[in-house]
Every structure is written in structure tokens, then in C-alpha cells.
Design a protein around this motif. Structure first.
Motif, PDB file in Angstrom:
ATOM      1  N   ILE A  14       0.837  -1.207   0.000  1.00 22.50           N
ATOM      2  CA  ILE A  14       0.000   0.000   0.000  1.00 22.50           C
ATOM      3  C   ILE A  14       0.870   1.255   0.000  1.00 22.50           C
ATOM      4  CG2 ILE A  14      -1.563   1.374   1.447  1.00 22.50           C
ATOM      5  CD1 ILE A  14      -2.898  -1.314   2.221  1.00 22.50           C
ATOM      6  N   LEU A  15       1.891   1.271   0.826  1.00 22.76           N
ATOM      7  CA  LEU A  15       2.756   2.457   0.908  1.00 22.76           C
ATOM      8  C   LEU A  15       3.582   2.621  -0.367  1.00 22.76           C
ATOM      9  CD1 LEU A  15       3.852   2.171   4.637  1.00 22.76           C
ATOM     10  CD2 LEU A  15       1.994   3.536   3.638  1.00 22.76           C
ATOM     11  N   TYR A  16       4.002   1.514  -0.961  1.00 23.23           N
ATOM     12  CA  TYR A  16       4.738   1.587  -2.230  1.00 23.23           C
ATOM     13  C   TYR A  16       3.855   2.202  -3.320  1.00 23.23           C
ATOM     14  CZ  TYR A  16       6.559  -0.063  -6.714  1.00 23.23           C
ATOM     15  OH  TYR A  16       6.983  -0.131  -8.016  1.00 23.23           O
ATOM     16  N   LEU A  17       2.624   1.714  -3.449  1.00 22.26           N
ATOM     17  CA  LEU A  17       1.728   2.221  -4.487  1.00 22.26           C
ATOM     18  C   LEU A  17       1.275   3.651  -4.186  1.00 22.26           C
ATOM     19  CD1 LEU A  17      -0.339  -1.039  -5.030  1.00 22.26           C
ATOM     20  CD2 LEU A  17       1.236   0.009  -6.679  1.00 22.26           C
ATOM     21  N   ALA A  18       1.123   3.977  -2.896  1.00 24.21           N
ATOM     22  CA  ALA A  18       0.796   5.358  -2.529  1.00 24.21           C
ATOM     23  C   ALA A  18       1.903   6.300  -2.973  1.00 24.21           C
ATOM     24  CB  ALA A  18       0.573   5.464  -1.019  1.00 24.21           C
ATOM     25  N   ASN A  19       3.138   5.868  -2.850  1.00 20.70           N
ATOM     26  CA  ASN A  19       4.258   6.706  -3.288  1.00 20.70           C
ATOM     27  C   ASN A  19       4.360   6.773  -4.799  1.00 20.70           C
ATOM     28  OD1 ASN A  19       4.928   7.379  -0.713  1.00 20.70           O
ATOM     29  ND2 ASN A  19       6.753   6.082  -0.575  1.00 20.70           N
ATOM     30  N   ARG A  20       3.673   5.874  -5.489  1.00 22.70           N
ATOM     31  CA  ARG A  20       3.578   5.939  -6.947  1.00 22.70           C
ATOM     32  C   ARG A  20       2.453   6.865  -7.403  1.00 22.70           C
ATOM     33  NH1 ARG A  20       7.494   4.387 -10.577  1.00 22.70           N
ATOM     34  NH2 ARG A  20       8.551   2.470  -9.918  1.00 22.70           N
ATOM     35  N   GLY A  21       1.659   7.344  -6.443  1.00 27.59           N
ATOM     36  CA  GLY A  21       0.611   8.310  -6.784  1.00 27.59           C
ATOM     37  C   GLY A  21      -0.806   7.810  -6.653  1.00 27.59           C
ATOM     38  N   VAL A  22      -0.998   6.583  -6.178  1.00 25.12           N
ATOM     39  CA  VAL A  22      -2.356   6.094  -5.960  1.00 25.12           C
ATOM     40  C   VAL A  22      -2.934   6.824  -4.741  1.00 25.12           C
ATOM     41  CG1 VAL A  22      -3.795   4.082  -5.460  1.00 25.12           C
ATOM     42  CG2 VAL A  22      -1.773   3.843  -6.929  1.00 25.12           C
ATOM     43  N   GLU A  23      -4.117   7.403  -4.909  1.00 20.56           N
ATOM     44  CA  GLU A  23      -4.716   8.191  -3.829  1.00 20.56           C
ATOM     45  C   GLU A  23      -5.860   7.481  -3.124  1.00 20.56           C
ATOM     46  OE1 GLU A  23      -5.618  12.246  -4.805  1.00 20.56           O
ATOM     47  OE2 GLU A  23      -4.007  12.336  -6.291  1.00 20.56           O
ATOM     48  N   VAL A  24      -6.531   6.572  -3.818  1.00 15.40           N
ATOM     49  CA  VAL A  24      -7.615   5.798  -3.210  1.00 15.40           C
ATOM     50  C   VAL A  24      -7.402   4.332  -3.557  1.00 15.40           C
ATOM     51  CG1 VAL A  24     -10.107   5.435  -3.023  1.00 15.40           C
ATOM     52  CG2 VAL A  24      -9.220   7.742  -3.462  1.00 15.40           C
ATOM     53  N   PHE A  25      -7.449   3.483  -2.540  1.00 12.19           N
ATOM     54  CA  PHE A  25      -7.324   2.043  -2.744  1.00 12.19           C
ATOM     55  C   PHE A  25      -8.691   1.399  -2.608  1.00 12.19           C
ATOM     56  CE2 PHE A  25      -3.025   3.195  -1.569  1.00 12.19           C
ATOM     57  CZ  PHE A  25      -2.257   2.412  -2.420  1.00 12.19           C
ATOM     58  N   VAL A  67      -4.075   9.574   1.416  1.00 11.48           N
ATOM     59  CA  VAL A  67      -4.619   8.339   0.842  1.00 11.48           C
ATOM     60  C   VAL A  67      -5.911   7.963   1.537  1.00 11.48           C
ATOM     61  CG1 VAL A  67      -4.211   5.837   0.782  1.00 11.48           C
ATOM     62  CG2 VAL A  67      -2.471   7.412  -0.062  1.00 11.48           C
ATOM     63  N   ALA A  68      -6.859   7.401   0.783  1.00 15.18           N
ATOM     64  CA  ALA A  68      -8.133   6.948   1.341  1.00 15.18           C
ATOM     65  C   ALA A  68      -8.375   5.495   0.954  1.00 15.18           C
ATOM     66  CB  ALA A  68      -9.280   7.830   0.850  1.00 15.18           C
ATOM     67  N   PHE A  69      -9.215   4.825   1.747  1.00 14.32           N
ATOM     68  CA  PHE A  69      -9.597   3.434   1.501  1.00 14.32           C
ATOM     69  C   PHE A  69     -11.073   3.372   1.118  1.00 14.32           C
ATOM     70  CE2 PHE A  69      -6.406   1.034   4.480  1.00 14.32           C
ATOM     71  CZ  PHE A  69      -5.362   1.448   3.663  1.00 14.32           C
ATOM     72  N   LYS A  70     -11.347   2.528   0.122  1.00 19.50           N
ATOM     73  CA  LYS A  70     -12.733   2.232  -0.252  1.00 19.50           C
ATOM     74  C   LYS A  70     -12.955   0.731  -0.115  1.00 19.50           C
ATOM     75  CE  LYS A  70     -13.702   2.373  -4.641  1.00 19.50           C
ATOM     76  NZ  LYS A  70     -14.087   2.831  -5.994  1.00 19.50           N
ATOM     77  N   ALA A  71     -13.949   0.338   0.668  1.00 23.12           N
ATOM     78  CA  ALA A  71     -14.218  -1.079   0.906  1.00 23.12           C
ATOM     79  C   ALA A  71     -15.112  -1.636  -0.187  1.00 23.12           C
ATOM     80  CB  ALA A  71     -14.874  -1.268   2.268  1.00 23.12           C
ATOM     81  N   GLU A  72     -14.620  -2.693  -0.844  1.00 20.22           N
ATOM     82  CA  GLU A  72     -15.450  -3.413  -1.804  1.00 20.22           C
ATOM     83  C   GLU A  72     -16.109  -4.559  -1.030  1.00 20.22           C
ATOM     84  OE1 GLU A  72     -16.692  -6.446  -4.565  1.00 20.22           O
ATOM     85  OE2 GLU A  72     -14.798  -6.716  -3.507  1.00 20.22           O
ATOM     86  N   ALA A  73     -17.181  -4.192  -0.325  1.00 22.18           N
ATOM     87  CA  ALA A  73     -17.910  -5.158   0.497  1.00 22.18           C
ATOM     88  C   ALA A  73     -19.367  -5.133   0.052  1.00 22.18           C
ATOM     89  CB  ALA A  73     -17.786  -4.807   1.976  1.00 22.18           C
ATOM     90  N   ILE A  74     -19.751  -6.106  -0.760  1.00 23.11           N
ATOM     91  CA  ILE A  74     -21.122  -6.167  -1.252  1.00 23.11           C
ATOM     92  C   ILE A  74     -21.890  -7.096  -0.320  1.00 23.11           C
ATOM     93  CG2 ILE A  74     -22.572  -6.534  -3.270  1.00 23.11           C
ATOM     94  CD1 ILE A  74     -20.412  -4.330  -3.525  1.00 23.11           C
ATOM     95  N   VAL A  75     -22.311  -6.526   0.801  1.00 25.71           N
ATOM     96  CA  VAL A  75     -22.917  -7.293   1.882  1.00 25.71           C
ATOM     97  C   VAL A  75     -24.166  -6.564   2.370  1.00 25.71           C
ATOM     98  CG1 VAL A  75     -20.705  -8.298   2.559  1.00 25.71           C
ATOM     99  CG2 VAL A  75     -21.444  -6.169   3.625  1.00 25.71           C
ATOM    100  N   ALA A  76     -24.894  -7.216   3.280  1.00 22.94           N
ATOM    101  CA  ALA A  76     -26.128  -6.637   3.810  1.00 22.94           C
ATOM    102  C   ALA A  76     -25.827  -5.375   4.618  1.00 22.94           C
ATOM    103  CB  ALA A  76     -26.841  -7.662   4.683  1.00 22.94           C
TER     104      ALA A  76
END
Length: 642
Positions: free
Chosen positions: A262-273, A313-322
């Protein structure tokens, strides 16, 4: 978290006192969350893990580029950056959109003109060759698909986007890796360290015990949850496909690997995972092995580590749940607002399609009432369509409250959107029929599901009008609900189903590719000059909705949308209580005219209101309010507007 002696030791890792102060202040702020969650998951092993993690964080902090450090400071000053009304998302496959990462960079004017400030490029980290679940079978997290470019190309694209105020969003698959991943190869070679990265069993005793309570994700082409592997000499846990090996997050080394990634990709410019398959990462016998408490601790710990090094950096949860499970991915109780910054409001999408088919909003109302309030510092991701199939996530409880039988209604929706139901306007394909449960999910582009494909084939202008109105109504709900609206590539052009997917061998078994077409750039250039075409009308209408949203402070994501009981089952009413005043949204989900009692709106807005979408002035007197077919209103008090 760290007492004075460790602090003194860490100061020696910095040449600059200001850098040291910044890192240590963040450590002081987020350290308790990090340490608390690691202890909750790993117990006595947490301290040793924390020591190694600190070294990883220090290295990433020193390596963080100057422009990203500036972004971090800006985000700390404006922590609601992901919640503002001008935050418009766009989802695309890089190759389907523009061929390569450099090609995407050549179309930034288009994205900027559409109002995009959040670009989610679908899986582009190096997947296994051949069938790879649409890129979600990752072979190397530190490399880009060769046909798309290089990691340097990704960094360059991120810089270009950042220069226009657009955040790059990337998938990070947490639950599994491709069986060709280096970790899996070492596990098959007998390396004990890496065998413990996975769940490998010598016989069927434990797999059979787990299977008693595990659902099947892909019953058609990947039945069961375990796959025998000769080289590994055992049964490997493979929730999704035989070539995707589930990771053992009970092993602290797995946590450390992903924190580093995560930190490696954040330093590559990814802002939301986008944390893919996050619900599945913790396994527990006797359960579905989804939504376990450790999942939320692990996510909170990863987020705390990211906040210390890269608070932009921000996190987005891919949780398709109730809904009752979903809220935990944003945080409840001690986790409140500390898990993910964003989660998908899958129910909103399902209810839009359900209501367009039934022309009845009662189930929509009940489904929205079932959602508990989210933390005010988090946001929903809302969408009409996405890259995935539509699973009819409608609970029997919600259906019963709306006077429906849940199983019968889900069956109706599958029949309707596959075109089997008499009078259906839709063209969709059934995905993953499960005879045991009767579950039939649905594939199809937004325009085809909304009736445009069938209307054009019939040459019926009236049906075309209805389809265009349905498309715009669905997007008005998504843009008005309050969160980050996510536009799926091609929907802004009303692109139809692409049945050519069957001619691509790796796509043919998976009919979700019917709604993953290549971008039609010729159509994109043409729509402006063909305003009366269906694509031109959808494009102009969507751009208008976006412009209005951008200037509507009532749509800040910290504010919840609440259901207002509607006297007409065809109409959905939502109320938003913003400090500037009340907004009431009105949506007619039918092709018929509706007349609403004026007093209903007057009770919320006062006597005078303005519709932000149409610019019309309303006075709520004795006459009812007239709604055209598929009409949307965003009403605010005229006194608020001054």
C-alpha cells in the motif's frame, strides 16, 4: 503507543527535525489505532510485527515524493475532500478506455470536461496470463500489465491527473493472489514460510468442515471453495477460482506484505485504494468466513499505517454485503470512522433497477430505512452500473415490509431484466444461475437494461424517450443521494451491450464482458453535434446533472438522505437536512404523470421552493405538483437561495 525511549530512537532516523516532528505527531495520533487493532488480531505477536512495520513506514515516509507530501498537507487541512459535491467518479478499464496508460493520459481533457475528479482504473497490476477474473488474479503487485505500460507510466499518469485535481483510484486485491504469484510459487516449492501465507490442507477433513457453511461465489465455473494442487500436495483454499489462492491473514507476515505494498503504491501516486474482496480475508470455521470482526481490525490497522506515512490516501471497501454488515466497513463503536473512508452503497443500485421494473418505490423506501447512519467523516460510493454483475441483494425482511415475497420478487427481477417477463423493456444476460438457490444475477449495460437497445431495434420514438428518461432518472438518484457518484465508462454515451465479447476466448465464458465495451471515441466526438440522438440527449442531460450537483452544497456527503413517506407508490421522496436548509428530492419512477399534494412539500420546504435541476420556481398552494414521466426534482427553499 511509543514511550520516550522509542521516540528518541526514531528521531535518529531523520536528518530534519521538521520531518521527525511530522512523522512522530502522526504516530502519536494514529498509533493507538494501529497498535490496538494489531493486538486484537495477533495478540503477543503484535509487538514484533509493530517493530518491523515501523521500519517499513519509515522507509516509505523518506521515499515519499515532495509533491505527494504537499498533497498530504492539503488533505489534512481539508479532510472532507472525498465528500464534497464536486467529487465525481469515473470507472474504466484502461485498455478499453484508451489502450494504454499513456493513452489514458491523452484523454484527460475529456475527463476534466465531464467533471471527473476521481478516476478508478480497473485492475491494471500484472495479472496471470490467460483467464484472470478480469485482472483480479494478480501475479505481481509491483508491476503493471505489460500491454498497458510500466510502473513509471502509472506514476506519470498519476502526476498528470493530480495536476488537474483528479485522484487516481486503484484496486488492491486483499483476499487472494494468482497461483503464479511469487509467494504461491515458493509455497509449492516447499518453502515453509510461504506455505503459511496460504490455507493448504493435506486431506479433505478441514475443507469439508469449512464447506458446510461456506457459500459459492461462482457456482457455474468454480464450484466449491477448495482446489487440489499436486505441486503443493494439498487442498488450497480458492474462494473465487482455482487459480486464485486465498491468503492467510492470520499470519502477521501477510499483513506486513500488504502494508508495504500500500505504501509503495501510494508513493507511486495512488490516492484511493479499492480494497477488493475485503469481506473474505478472515476465515472462521462454522461461519460463512465473511465479515468477521478481524477484517475490521485489519483494515483499521492498514488505514492507520497509511495515515502515518501518506494521509492523503483513502480506503474504499469493496464489500457487497447486507446493510447490517456493511456499516462495519465504515466503522462502528470503537472503530467509528476509522476503518474505510468509503464503501459501496450496493443497495441503492439494486433498488434503482428494482423500482424501474416495478414502478413501485415501497421496497426502495424500506431498503433505505434499513441502513444505519454512517460516520459523518465517511462517504458512500453510488452507481447505476459497474463492471460487475447485478446481484439482487433484496432481503426477505425488506420485501415483507413492502408487502412482497422476497424470493418471488428476485425471480421477477431476473425474468424482467433478461427480457423474459412480458412487457419488459430490458435486454440483459443471466449470470451465474444457481439451481440450488434459484439465484440469477444479471449482466448488461445501463442503457440496454434501461430499454434503449430494445427501443432502437423497434424503431419506436416513444420507447426511446422513456429509455432516455430512465437513464437520466437513475443517474439523478445517484448524483443526488450524497456521496461519490461513480459513472461507469460509456454510460455517459448510452453505450449498448457489446455481444462481441464471445469472440474473445478469455472473455467468452464470462458474460459480464457484455457491459465492458471498448470506448466509442467516435461517438464521444459526435454527440455534441447530434443533440437529438439518444446518446446526445443522455450525454447533455448527464453533464447538466453534474454541473448542478457541483454547485449544490446540500449534497455534501456528511449529510444523510432520509426517506419521506410518499403518498404515491410511483414516487420516491428523499430529504437532506443541511445547515443551509432542507433539500427535498422527488423522483417519479414511472412513465405516467403523477400529481403530488402540494402540502406534502410545503411541510418540508415552506411555501416557495426552487428546483435546482430545472430552475423552475414552485409555490405550494392548493394545486397539486405535477410530475412528468420519470421527472426528477431537487427542491430547496427559495428563502435559502436568497
Amino acid at each position: 503507543m511509543l514511550k520516550s525511549d522509542p521516540w528518541a530512537r526514531l528521531r535518529t532516523a531523520f536528518d530534519d527535525d521538521r520531518d521527525a516532528d511530522t512523522f512522530l505527531l502522526r504516530l502519536e495520533r494514529y498509533g493507538p489505532d494501529l497498535q490496538g487493532s494489531l493486538r486484537a488480531v495477533y495478540g503477543d505477536r503484535a509487538d514484533e510485527l509493530l517493530g518491523r512495520l515501523t521500519e517499513v513506514m519509515l522507509h516509505a515516509y523518506h521515499a515519499r515524493p515532495a509533491d505527494l507530501r504537499r498533497l498530504d498537507e492539503a488533505r489534512l487541512l481539508r479532510p472532507d475532500w472525498l465528500q464534497t459535491p464536486d467529487m465525481i467518479g469515473y470507472i474504466a478499464y484502461a485498455d478499453r478506455f484508451a489502450g494504454t496508460l499513456k493513452g489514458v493520459g491523452e484523454h484527460l481533457d475529456y475527463l476534466e470536461g465531464l467533471g471527473v475528479k476521481y478516476l478508478h482504473l480497473m485492475p491494471l497490476l500484472k495479472p496471470r496470463a490467460g483467464e484472470n477474473d478480469g485482472g483480479y488474479a494478480v501475479q505481481d503487485y509491483r508491476a503493471v500489465r505489460e500491454d498497458l505500460g510500466t510502473m513509471d507510466d502509472l506514476s506519470a499518469l498519476a502526476r498528470g491527473l493530480r495536476g488537474r485535481g483528479v485522484s487516481l483510484v486503484l484496486d488492491l486485491v486483499l483476499n487472494h493472489v494468482a497461483r503464479e504469484h511469487e509467494w504461491a510459487e515458493k509455497a509449492r516449492a516447499g518453502d515453509a514460510k510461504y506455505r503459511d501465507y496460504f490455507h493448504i490442507f493435506p486431506d479433505r477433513e478441514m475443507p469439508d468442515a469449512y464447506e458446510r457453511t461456506l457459500p459459492e461465489v461462482f457456482p457455474d465455473f468454480a464450484p466449491g471453495n477448495f482446489t487440489w494442487n499436486d505441486a503443493a500436495g494439498g487442498w488450497v483454499w480458492t474462494t473465487f477460482n482455482s487459480y486464485q489462492w486465498d491468503l492467510n491473514w492470520a499470519n502477521p507476515d501477510v499483513f506486513l506484505e500488504f502494508a508495504d505494498l500500500i505504501l509503495y503504491l501510494a508513493n507511486r501516486g495512488v490516492e484511493v485504494f479499492r480494497l477488493d474482496a475485503i469481506a473474505f480475508i478472515w476465515k472462521r470455521l462454522g461461519t460463512t468466513s465473511q465479515n468477521q470482526p478481524e477484517v475490521h481490525h485489519l483494515t483499521r490497522a492498514l488505514r492507520a499505517a497509511a495515515r502515518i506515512v501518506a494521509p492523503g490516501v483513502a480506503f474504499k471497501a469493496e464489500a457487497i454485503v447486507a446493510p447490517a454488515d456493511l456499516i462495519h466497513y465504515l466503522g462502528t463503536r470503537s472503530h467509528h470512522g476509522k476503518v474505510s473512508d468509503m464503501a459501496y452503497h450496493n443497495s441503492l443500485m439494486v433498488q434503482i433497477w428494482s423500482t424501474l421494473a416495478s414502478r413501485n418505490t415501497q421496497l426502495f423506501e424500506e431498503a433505505l430505512r434499513a441502513f444505519p447512519p454512517k460516520p459523518t467523516n465517511t462517504t458512500w460510493g453510488m452507481y447505476v452500473r459497474c463492471h460487475d454483475d447485478i446481484g439482487w441483494a433484496i432481503s426477505d425482511e425488506d420485501a415483507a415490509l413492502a408487502g412482497l415475497n422476497g424470493e418471488a420478487h428476485r425471480r421477477f427481477l431476473s425474468d424482467f431484466y433478461s427480457g423474459e417477463f412480458p412487457g419488459s423493456f430490458a435486454r440483459g444476460l443471466v449470470f451465474q444461475f444457481n439451481p440450488a438457490t434459484g439465484d440469477r444475477r444479471m449482466s448488461g449495460s445501463g442503457a440496454s437494461l434501461a430499454g434503449l437497445e430494445a427501443a432502437l431495434e423497434a424503431g419506436d420514438p416513444g420507447r426511446v424517450d422513456d429509455a432516455v428518461r430512465r437513464i437520466l432518472l437513475a443517474h439523478a438518484v445517484v448524483l443526488g443521494f450524497g456521496g461519490v457518484p461513480l459513472l461507469y465508462m460509456g454510460d455517459e454515451l448510452a453505450m449498448l451491450n457489446d455481444y462481441g465479447f464471445t469472440e474473445v476466448p478469455e472473455h467468452a465464458p464470462d458474460n459480464r464482458w457484455v457491459h465492458r465495451p471498448e470506448m466509442d471515441w467516435e461517438l464521444a466526438r459526435r454527440v455534441e453535434h447530434e443533440p437529438d440522438s439518444p446518446a446526445g440527449r443522455v450525454n447533455a442531460g448527464l453533464r447538466h446533472l453534474i454541473r448542478v450537483r457541483q454547485d449544490a452544497p446540500h449534497l455534501h456527503a456528511s449529510i444523510e438522505s432520509h426517506v419521506v413517506p410518499s403518498p404515491d407508490a410511483r414516487v420516491l421522496l428523499l430529504r437532506r437536512d443541511h445547515p443551509l436548509g432542507v433539500m427535498v428530492q422527488v423522483y417519479n419512477f414511472s412513465e405516467g404523470e403523477v400529481f403530488l399534494p402540494a402540502h406534502l412539500l410545503r411541510d418540508h420546504l415552506g411555501e416557495h421552493a426552487t428546483d435546482l435541476l430545472g430552475g423552475s420556481a414552485f409555490t405550494f398552494g392548493s394545486y397539486p405538483v405535477h410530475l412528468d414521466p420519470y421527472r426528477a426534482l431537487w427542491l430547496v427553499s427559495r428563502e435559502v437561495l436568497g
